[in-house]
Motif scaffolding. Structure first.
Motif, mmCIF file in Angstrom:
data_model
loop_
_atom_site.group_PDB
_atom_site.id
_atom_site.type_symbol
_atom_site.label_atom_id
_atom_site.label_comp_id
_atom_site.label_asym_id
_atom_site.label_seq_id
_atom_site.Cartn_x
_atom_site.Cartn_y
_atom_site.Cartn_z
ATOM 1 N N UNK A 143 0.888 -1.144 0.099
ATOM 2 C CA UNK A 143 0.078 0.075 0.036
ATOM 3 C C UNK A 143 0.932 1.207 0.068
ATOM 4 N N UNK A 144 1.911 1.299 0.814
ATOM 5 C CA UNK A 144 2.608 2.491 0.974
ATOM 6 C C UNK A 144 3.616 2.918 0.125
ATOM 7 N N UNK A 145 4.245 1.926 -0.555
ATOM 8 C CA UNK A 145 5.213 2.126 -1.787
ATOM 9 C C UNK A 145 4.587 2.678 -2.924
ATOM 10 N N UNK A 146 3.308 1.946 -3.097
ATOM 11 C CA UNK A 146 2.587 2.410 -4.606
ATOM 12 C C UNK A 146 2.026 3.894 -4.201
ATOM 13 N N UNK A 147 1.640 4.311 -3.073
ATOM 14 C CA UNK A 147 1.185 5.841 -2.983
ATOM 15 C C UNK A 147 2.206 6.601 -2.802
ATOM 16 N N UNK A 148 3.547 6.049 -2.396
ATOM 17 C CA UNK A 148 4.936 6.621 -2.461
ATOM 18 C C UNK A 148 5.118 7.211 -4.010
ATOM 19 N N UNK A 149 5.031 6.302 -4.815
ATOM 20 C CA UNK A 149 5.346 6.565 -6.300
ATOM 21 C C UNK A 149 4.640 7.764 -6.804
ATOM 22 N N UNK A 243 -13.909 4.071 -12.149
ATOM 23 C CA UNK A 243 -12.259 3.331 -11.945
ATOM 24 C C UNK A 243 -11.403 4.185 -12.486
ATOM 25 N N UNK A 244 -10.115 4.073 -12.159
ATOM 26 C CA UNK A 244 -8.888 4.502 -12.876
ATOM 27 C C UNK A 244 -8.025 3.259 -12.615
ATOM 28 N N UNK A 245 -7.180 3.152 -13.769
ATOM 29 C CA UNK A 245 -6.290 2.062 -13.773
ATOM 30 C C UNK A 245 -4.821 2.581 -14.372
ATOM 31 N N UNK A 369 -15.724 12.061 -0.201
ATOM 32 C CA UNK A 369 -15.048 11.383 -1.303
ATOM 33 C C UNK A 369 -14.134 10.277 -0.865
ATOM 34 N N UNK A 370 -14.091 9.190 -1.518
ATOM 35 C CA UNK A 370 -13.240 8.139 -1.229
ATOM 36 C C UNK A 370 -12.641 7.312 -2.381
ATOM 37 N N UNK A 371 -11.606 6.686 -2.168
ATOM 38 C CA UNK A 371 -10.536 5.970 -3.115
ATOM 39 C C UNK A 371 -10.492 4.509 -2.607
ATOM 40 N N UNK A 372 -10.843 3.730 -3.391
ATOM 41 C CA UNK A 372 -10.609 2.264 -2.976
ATOM 42 C C UNK A 372 -9.708 1.412 -3.818
ATOM 43 N N UNK A 373 -8.737 0.636 -3.347
ATOM 44 C CA UNK A 373 -7.694 0.098 -4.271
ATOM 45 C C UNK A 373 -6.488 0.948 -3.815
ATOM 46 N N UNK A 374 -5.754 1.005 -5.018
ATOM 47 C CA UNK A 374 -4.486 1.967 -4.987
ATOM 48 C C UNK A 374 -4.539 2.942 -5.850
ATOM 49 N N UNK A 375 -4.019 4.156 -5.568
ATOM 50 C CA UNK A 375 -3.889 5.031 -6.586
ATOM 51 C C UNK A 375 -2.847 4.752 -7.439
ATOM 52 N N UNK A 377 -1.811 1.801 -8.703
ATOM 53 C CA UNK A 377 -2.374 0.478 -9.638
ATOM 54 C C UNK A 377 -3.546 0.947 -10.239
ATOM 55 N N UNK A 378 -4.863 0.516 -9.454
ATOM 56 C CA UNK A 378 -6.095 0.716 -9.977
ATOM 57 C C UNK A 378 -6.810 0.937 -8.844
ATOM 58 N N UNK A 379 -7.845 1.916 -8.904
ATOM 59 C CA UNK A 379 -8.922 2.116 -7.663
ATOM 60 C C UNK A 379 -10.039 2.452 -8.293
ATOM 61 N N UNK A 380 -11.152 2.468 -7.444
ATOM 62 C CA UNK A 380 -12.382 3.094 -7.539
ATOM 63 C C UNK A 380 -12.576 4.560 -6.621
ATOM 64 N N UNK A 381 -12.883 5.486 -7.456
ATOM 65 C CA UNK A 381 -13.315 6.521 -6.803
ATOM 66 C C UNK A 381 -14.768 7.012 -6.702
ATOM 67 N N UNK A 382 -15.225 7.483 -5.861
ATOM 68 C CA UNK A 382 -16.746 7.874 -5.311
ATOM 69 C C UNK A 382 -16.621 9.032 -4.709
ATOM 70 N N UNK A 383 -17.822 9.714 -5.250
ATOM 71 C CA UNK A 383 -18.016 11.274 -4.685
ATOM 72 C C UNK A 383 -19.657 11.170 -4.171
#
Ligand SMILES: [Zn+2]
Lengths: 389, 132
Positions: A143-149, A243-245, A369-375, A377-383
């Motif tokens: 989780x952390x190294x992906x957000x770190x990138x 989704x974004x991927x 607003x929320x993010x699920x998954x990982x920014x 790689x791939x995630x869902x966004x919901x507002x």
């Protein structure tokens, strides 16, 4: 057709536990459900729609309907990671608008602390049938190294600094000092954040959210049911999801799906970012908040560092009060999923039921607003955009 | 310096040819005969145009770091990265054989396959700083 005004958030509940060694997962879901029902002034038999996601035990909605003894005519188990519950509010409004149910229950719970999970720093394998696993898992994505990138690239493209990111934690800590349930109740400074140990460059220990057990629940109802209850009226004005991927190998780590989910929600609600009195923004890490605020349109892309600095996110101090419960960064991150608690604090603000020290004056319009998954790689966004009537 | 052990990827019908090529020392990327675009990871459908007329082509194995992070809390610490290949796509990987304190976005890197933990497991495509 729109959901604007077709449904209301009538009940919310945040489970007070932060370490639940003595409670089962189903029990946490059930206690959260009962808490939200009591908040709304409704009973179990009023529920005719149930929404849950991947954190629910066993067969999800079926197991929890069995455990709680629910009789349902609508089920939705849309799984988009931690954004699921914000997305469920929109889906519940859709179902209610179509007459598929009139009292929708959404639950979340988890006990990663009790289970001793290395939440942020151990690679998670989502199963060998996931098509990305063979191309990613060997490289140790966490989780952390992906957000770190994401943070690293944002810094590279826009000059964002660690000090600017630190302001986000500082603001959350100013709010959490008033929350007796918060995991971290001490106020921290920018210096303390940037001098905390480096976890994964450029994210420090205090750029990260807390790890906690817990849960929560939301009750969404038809206008008729909401008006029959003795609670302030909180209307659903708009919702968006996307989704974004990696987009086939053209991944851009500097923005999130909030760009799309936010635009959809604002259009449906017929309001602008500047109209928001309060925002709940998913905060797995400081960078998560900064990117989402930009993508939701609270500033131009790349200007997030300036937007969050100098206390601008602190209630009573800045222009954009956020996560007044302390958020995931300080208060609570049940099941490693932050979406549900974002709705809970937005509803508290709209009702005037937030802690007096952090309550926003005349708070009549709020966003969660929320993010699920990982920014990374791939995630869902919901507002979702909510309004006090 | 100790390096990390790479878990072995498990090939499936979709990716068997990719991993066989890796065993032979070649990094393959997805290529679409319909729209001409490249993609990564390789798959049975073009993620750009939706065509099923896709094939694998060999990558030159050179590129630059798009982003990176060193997980300092791991034992041993390691550098995850996205590398943008000169052939087009950006791929997740590790930067190996490097000074973890001098990595930079835009740094030139070159392919080096790293062995994985299962004896018959395919190697995985990693990168190291390019020879000057
Ligand atoms: Zn194509």
């Amino acid at each position: 057709m729109s959901i604007n005004g077709k449904a209301y958030v009538a009940g919310v509940y945040e489970h007070p536990t932060r370490r639940a060694v003595d409670k089962s997962l189903a029990q946490l879901h059930a206690e959260s459900a009962l808490g939200a029902l009591a908040d709304a002034g409704l009973g179990k038999d009023d529920i005719d729609g149930y929404f849950c996601a991947g954190d629910a035990p066993g067969l999800g909605a079926l197991s929890m309907a069995d455990y709680l003894g629910l009789r349902l005519r609508h089920i939705d188990t849309t799984e988009c990671g931690g954004s699921s519950y914000i997305l469920h509010v929109g889906h519940a409004a859709e179902a209610i608008a179509l007459g598929k149910c009139s009292v929708a229950l959404i639950t979340l719970a988890g006990r990663p602390r009790a289970e001793g999970m290395a939440t942020g720093t151990a690679p998670r394998n989502y199963g060998s049938t996931s098509p990305d696993v063979a191309f990613e898992f060997p490289f140790g994505p966490t989780v952390v190294n992906m957000y770190a990138m994401c943070a690293n690239r944002h810094m590279y493209e826009y000059g964002t600094t660690s000090e600017q990111l630190a302001w986000i934690k500082v603001a959350a800590s100013h709010h959490a000092q008033h929350n007796p349930d918060a995991v971290l109740k001490n106020v921290v400074t920018v210096e303390e954040v940037v001098n905390s140990p480096m976890i994964s460059d450029p994210l420090h220990r205090l750029d990260c959210c807390v790890i906690s057990d817990g849960g929560g629940a939301i009750i969404v109802t038809s206008p008729e049911v909401a008006r029959s209850l003795d609670r302030p009226l909180v209307r659903v004005r708009g919702a968006g999801e996307a989704p974004k991927h990696q987009m086939g190998g053209t991944i851009d780590l500097t923005y999130s799906g909030a760009r799309w989910s936010g635009a959809t929600a604002f259009e449906e609600a017929g309001v602008k970012p500047a109209d928001m009195k309060y925002v709940s923004i998913y905060d797995s890490f400081t960078i998560t908040v900064l990117m989402q605020l930009e993508d939701l349109g609270f500033c131009e892309k790349g200007q997030g560092g300036r937007l969050v600095s100098d206390g601008n996110l602190i209630s009573g101090v800045g222009a954009l009060p956020f996560n007044t419960d302390g958020g995931g960064l300080c208060n609570n991150h049940p099941a490693n999923r932050g979406g549900l608690t974002k709705v809970v604090e937005a509803v508290r603000q709209l009702r005037g039921e937030a802690h007096p020290a952090v309550q926003v004056a005349n708070c009549d319009l709020a966003l969660a607003h929320g993010t699920g998954g990982s920014l990374g790689t791939r995630h869902g966004a919901a507002t979702v955009i909510l309004e006090r009537e | 310096m100790a390096s990390r052990t790479f878990p072995s990827p498990v090939p499936d019908p979709d990716t068997e040819a990719f991993w066989q090529a890796a065993k032979d020392g070649t990094l393959m990327i997805g290529s679409c005969r319909n729209c001409g675009e490249k993609h990564y990871y390789p798959r049975s459908v073009c993620p750009h145009c939706g065509s099923g007329d896709v094939t694998l082509v060999a990558s030159s194995g050179t590129g630059e770091i798009y982003s990176w992070s060193v997980l300092r809390r791991a034992d041993p610490p390691y550098a995850i990265a996205y590398v943008t290949l000169d052939d087009g796509p950006t791929m997740m990987t590790n930067i190996v054989d490097c000074d973890l304190d001098t990595l930079a976005i835009g740094q030139r890197v070159e392919l080096v396959f790293s062995p994985t933990e299962d004896e018959d497991g395919p190697p995985v495509p990693t990168f190291r700083p390019a020879a000057p």
